[in-house]
Write an enzyme that holds these catalytic residues in place. Sequence first.
Site, PDB file in Angstrom:
ATOM      1  N   LYS A  20      80.335  34.547  50.963  1.00 31.23           N
ATOM      2  CA  LYS A  20      81.143  34.613  49.736  1.00 31.23           C
ATOM      3  C   LYS A  20      80.682  35.772  48.840  1.00 31.23           C
ATOM      4  O   LYS A  20      81.508  36.538  48.348  1.00 31.23           O
ATOM      5  CB  LYS A  20      81.046  33.267  49.007  1.00 31.23           C
ATOM      6  CG  LYS A  20      81.803  33.195  47.692  1.00 31.23           C
ATOM      7  CD  LYS A  20      82.061  31.763  47.273  1.00 31.23           C
ATOM      8  CE  LYS A  20      80.891  31.009  46.722  1.00 31.23           C
ATOM      9  NZ  LYS A  20      80.382  31.462  45.410  1.00 31.23           N
ATOM     10  N   GLY A  92      82.169  32.134  39.239  1.00 32.12           N
ATOM     11  CA  GLY A  92      81.226  32.784  38.326  1.00 32.12           C
ATOM     12  C   GLY A  92      80.967  34.224  38.745  1.00 32.12           C
ATOM     13  O   GLY A  92      80.852  35.118  37.899  1.00 32.12           O
ATOM     14  N   ARG A 120      80.548  27.861  31.550  1.00 28.97           N
ATOM     15  CA  ARG A 120      79.390  28.599  32.102  1.00 28.97           C
ATOM     16  C   ARG A 120      78.997  29.763  31.184  1.00 28.97           C
ATOM     17  O   ARG A 120      79.850  30.446  30.624  1.00 28.97           O
ATOM     18  CB  ARG A 120      79.714  29.073  33.529  1.00 28.97           C
ATOM     19  CG  ARG A 120      79.868  27.861  34.447  1.00 28.97           C
ATOM     20  CD  ARG A 120      80.144  28.224  35.866  1.00 28.97           C
ATOM     21  NE  ARG A 120      78.997  28.842  36.513  1.00 28.97           N
ATOM     22  CZ  ARG A 120      79.004  29.276  37.765  1.00 28.97           C
ATOM     23  NH1 ARG A 120      80.110  29.157  38.497  1.00 28.97           N
ATOM     24  NH2 ARG A 120      77.941  29.818  38.287  1.00 28.97           N
ATOM     25  N   GLN A 167      73.865  37.600  39.511  1.00 26.91           N
ATOM     26  CA  GLN A 167      75.117  37.969  38.832  1.00 26.91           C
ATOM     27  C   GLN A 167      74.844  38.828  37.601  1.00 26.91           C
ATOM     28  O   GLN A 167      75.561  39.800  37.349  1.00 26.91           O
ATOM     29  CB  GLN A 167      75.892  36.709  38.464  1.00 26.91           C
ATOM     30  CG  GLN A 167      76.420  35.993  39.700  1.00 26.91           C
ATOM     31  CD  GLN A 167      77.150  34.699  39.393  1.00 26.91           C
ATOM     32  OE1 GLN A 167      77.333  34.339  38.224  1.00 26.91           O
ATOM     33  NE2 GLN A 167      77.554  34.007  40.431  1.00 26.91           N
ATOM     34  N   ASP A 313      71.621  27.910  45.784  1.00 21.02           N
ATOM     35  CA  ASP A 313      72.869  27.178  46.065  1.00 21.02           C
ATOM     36  C   ASP A 313      72.682  26.103  47.136  1.00 21.02           C
ATOM     37  O   ASP A 313      73.574  25.277  47.353  1.00 21.02           O
ATOM     38  CB  ASP A 313      73.966  28.167  46.499  1.00 21.02           C
ATOM     39  CG  ASP A 313      74.317  29.123  45.376  1.00 21.02           C
ATOM     40  OD1 ASP A 313      74.039  28.796  44.200  1.00 21.02           O
ATOM     41  OD2 ASP A 313      74.843  30.210  45.670  1.00 21.02           O
ATOM     42  N   LYS A 340      75.599  25.794  36.867  1.00 21.29           N
ATOM     43  CA  LYS A 340      76.461  26.183  38.000  1.00 21.29           C
ATOM     44  C   LYS A 340      77.848  25.558  37.789  1.00 21.29           C
ATOM     45  O   LYS A 340      78.195  25.199  36.666  1.00 21.29           O
ATOM     46  CB  LYS A 340      75.819  25.738  39.312  1.00 21.29           C
ATOM     47  CG  LYS A 340      74.470  26.402  39.578  1.00 21.29           C
ATOM     48  CD  LYS A 340      74.582  27.905  39.731  1.00 21.29           C
ATOM     49  CE  LYS A 340      73.245  28.570  39.978  1.00 21.29           C
ATOM     50  NZ  LYS A 340      73.336  30.024  40.025  1.00 21.29           N
ATOM     51  N   ARG A 344      74.222  20.698  38.358  1.00 19.53           N
ATOM     52  CA  ARG A 344      73.917  20.218  39.721  1.00 19.53           C
ATOM     53  C   ARG A 344      72.686  19.318  39.774  1.00 19.53           C
ATOM     54  O   ARG A 344      72.510  18.616  40.772  1.00 19.53           O
ATOM     55  CB  ARG A 344      73.777  21.408  40.694  1.00 19.53           C
ATOM     56  CG  ARG A 344      75.112  22.024  41.057  1.00 19.53           C
ATOM     57  CD  ARG A 344      75.004  23.182  42.040  1.00 19.53           C
ATOM     58  NE  ARG A 344      76.335  23.677  42.376  1.00 19.53           N
ATOM     59  CZ  ARG A 344      76.587  24.858  42.939  1.00 19.53           C
ATOM     60  NH1 ARG A 344      75.603  25.683  43.226  1.00 19.53           N
ATOM     61  NH2 ARG A 344      77.835  25.217  43.211  1.00 19.53           N
ATOM     62  N   ARG A 386      79.876  22.448  46.445  1.00 17.65           N
ATOM     63  CA  ARG A 386      78.600  22.141  47.113  1.00 17.65           C
ATOM     64  C   ARG A 386      78.243  20.653  46.977  1.00 17.65           C
ATOM     65  O   ARG A 386      77.594  20.089  47.855  1.00 17.65           O
ATOM     66  CB  ARG A 386      77.487  23.047  46.587  1.00 17.65           C
ATOM     67  CG  ARG A 386      77.850  24.532  46.763  1.00 17.65           C
ATOM     68  CD  ARG A 386      76.709  25.446  47.015  1.00 17.65           C
ATOM     69  NE  ARG A 386      77.192  26.832  46.966  1.00 17.65           N
ATOM     70  CZ  ARG A 386      77.669  27.501  48.009  1.00 17.65           C
ATOM     71  NH1 ARG A 386      77.730  26.951  49.201  1.00 17.65           N
ATOM     72  NH2 ARG A 386      78.093  28.758  47.855  1.00 17.65           N
TER      73      ARG A 386
HETATM   74  O1  SPQ Z   1      80.265  32.465  41.988  1.00 16.21           O
HETATM   75  P1  SPQ Z   1      79.646  31.188  41.544  1.00 16.21           P
HETATM   76  O2  SPQ Z   1      80.697  30.237  41.058  1.00 16.21           O
HETATM   77  O3  SPQ Z   1      78.559  31.381  40.519  1.00 16.21           O
HETATM   78  O4  SPQ Z   1      78.981  30.530  42.858  1.00 16.21           O
HETATM   79  C1  SPQ Z   1      77.666  30.040  43.186  1.00 16.21           C
HETATM   80  C2  SPQ Z   1      77.898  29.031  44.391  1.00 16.21           C
HETATM   81  O5  SPQ Z   1      77.322  27.938  44.449  1.00 16.21           O
HETATM   82  O6  SPQ Z   1      78.649  29.417  45.267  1.00 16.21           O
HETATM   83  C3  SPQ Z   1      76.913  29.369  42.038  1.00 16.21           C
HETATM   84  F1  SPQ Z   1      77.464  28.382  41.509  1.00 16.21           F
HETATM   85  O7  SPQ Z   1      76.844  31.067  43.755  1.00 16.21           O
HETATM   86  C4  SPQ Z   1      76.265  32.166  43.004  1.00 16.21           C
HETATM   87  C5  SPQ Z   1      74.738  32.031  43.033  1.00 16.21           C
HETATM   88  O8  SPQ Z   1      74.302  30.801  42.501  1.00 16.21           O
HETATM   89  C6  SPQ Z   1      76.678  33.455  43.661  1.00 16.21           C
HETATM   90  C7  SPQ Z   1      75.834  34.625  43.275  1.00 16.21           C
HETATM   91  C8  SPQ Z   1      76.285  36.009  43.609  1.00 16.21           C
HETATM   92  O9  SPQ Z   1      77.172  36.176  44.474  1.00 16.21           O
HETATM   93  O10 SPQ Z   1      75.740  36.947  43.012  1.00 16.21           O
HETATM   94  C9  SPQ Z   1      74.601  34.477  42.652  1.00 16.21           C
HETATM   95  C10 SPQ Z   1      74.061  33.155  42.258  1.00 16.21           C
HETATM   96  O11 SPQ Z   1      74.285  32.955  40.873  1.00 16.21           O
HETATM   97  P2  SPQ Z   1      73.276  33.477  39.733  1.00 16.21           P
HETATM   98  O12 SPQ Z   1      73.811  32.875  38.463  1.00 16.21           O
HETATM   99  O13 SPQ Z   1      71.941  32.924  40.098  1.00 16.21           O
HETATM  100  O14 SPQ Z   1      73.311  34.913  39.704  1.00 16.21           O
END
Ligand code: SPQ
Length: 427
Positions: A20, A92, A120, A167, A313, A340, A344, A386
């Site tokens: 993803k 997100g 969020r 992110q 995750d 998240k 969670r 999840r």
């Molecule tokens: O995209 P989203 O909704 O934040 O998805 C999640 C998931 O469980 O699929 C988190 F809820 O994954 C994020 C992950 O937790 C995807 C991601 C990325 O692609 O950069 C980074 C992680 O988030 P973060 O907040 O730690 O940067």
Amino acid sequence: MIQSSKKASLKGIITIPGDKSISHRSIMFGAMAKGKTTVDGFLLGDDCLSTISCFQKLGVKIDVNGNQVSIESDGIKNWNEPQDILNTGNSGTTTRLLLGILAASPIYAVMIGDDSIAKRPMKRVIDPLRQMGAQILGRSGGQYTPLAVQGTTLQGITYQMPVASAQVKSAILLAGLNSEGTTIVTELEPTRDHTERMMRQFGVQVETIDGDIHLRGGQQLVSTHIDVPGDISSAAFFLVAGAITDNSDIMLKNVGLNPTRTGIIDVLSQMGANLKVEESITNGEEPFGNIRIKSSELKGIEIGGELIPRLIDELPIIALLATQASGTTVIRDAAELKVKETDRITAVVNELKKLGANIEATDDGMIIKGPIQLNGGTVTSYGDHRIGMMGAIASLIASEPVEIDDPSCISVSYPNFFEHLKNVKTT
Ligand code: SPQ
């Protein structure tokens, strides 16, 4: 949806669908570059489709043909100002990375997501972007969606991250790429580095020096071809399923093995799981391979520190795994789980407790004692893919049927999850 209560064995092969995080980024980079980018192995999950729809509204031509996607763009400087709101759905990643990109573009846009996205935190991205000169407005003083962004010329930044978040890092780097001067990001803990790897695939120079990421602004992206490996976060559900069910032996093919994502393999190994990474190939920048997992005798362990961002995750499904391990498993340093798709920590503890697990929430994680025979019950997913998949895997070992209130949310990251489960379930 009712899941079977008969204890299952799993046998066979599953080809894991596209990652993803990498699928999102392939669209974003392809859209910023001038020319045509092609993608193989793209994940057709709802989150990635939200990313496609946002970039189509910016005038980027994106064609989807099965898991192959082509992106044709005149480059970020020539995007159209969208007449419509950009809807990032439940994602997100789309919301935060797109914000970083738009902040340094010539575009005015309004972004909105679903009810989960509205809760969020966006301030963690908006704060550094504002320090770069970004013009962004958001609800509650820039904390939440809807967000309005007026793209403008930004200056590079030297930024010490207050949270371990790929992110936040990616939003800053994507803004930095289109800014004047150099951007330097220091991470709290290393997080997934798909953005940095994809920058290199598009011909951008980005370096990590003493743990700091250095990026010179104004570099041109060169359109290219991206092969997306399978998502280890999706594979994790079947890795756990294979380990906790009796007489199981499954092979997971095409699993992304980027070391910033392989914490689940470390945890399974430390718990004593019967698992083997069969091969590891690097195609482009991202390594991948096949993993074989068999029924396992497991023991409880401590999970915390630098391991957390490498499996953030996977913690819901690791909590289920820990209910089947002898002894105590402690998960700490994982307060990020609270922000998240849902909280969670609360969701996992509530739902596994309903099934009879011995699990308690802490401020930054959970404590789980096992092994325990799980009962049946109704698992509430809270609209979180999840949590829904955790419930479905729990049904394989529960003594009575397990019902999942809203299995449709699983299509966010793993649209053919139930089909794959059915294909390997033998009893
Ligand atoms: O995209 P989203 O909704 O934040 O998805 C999640 C998931 O469980 O699929 C988190 F809820 O994954 C994020 C992950 O937790 C995807 C991601 C990325 O692609 O950069 C980074 C992680 O988030 P973060 O907040 O730690 O940067």
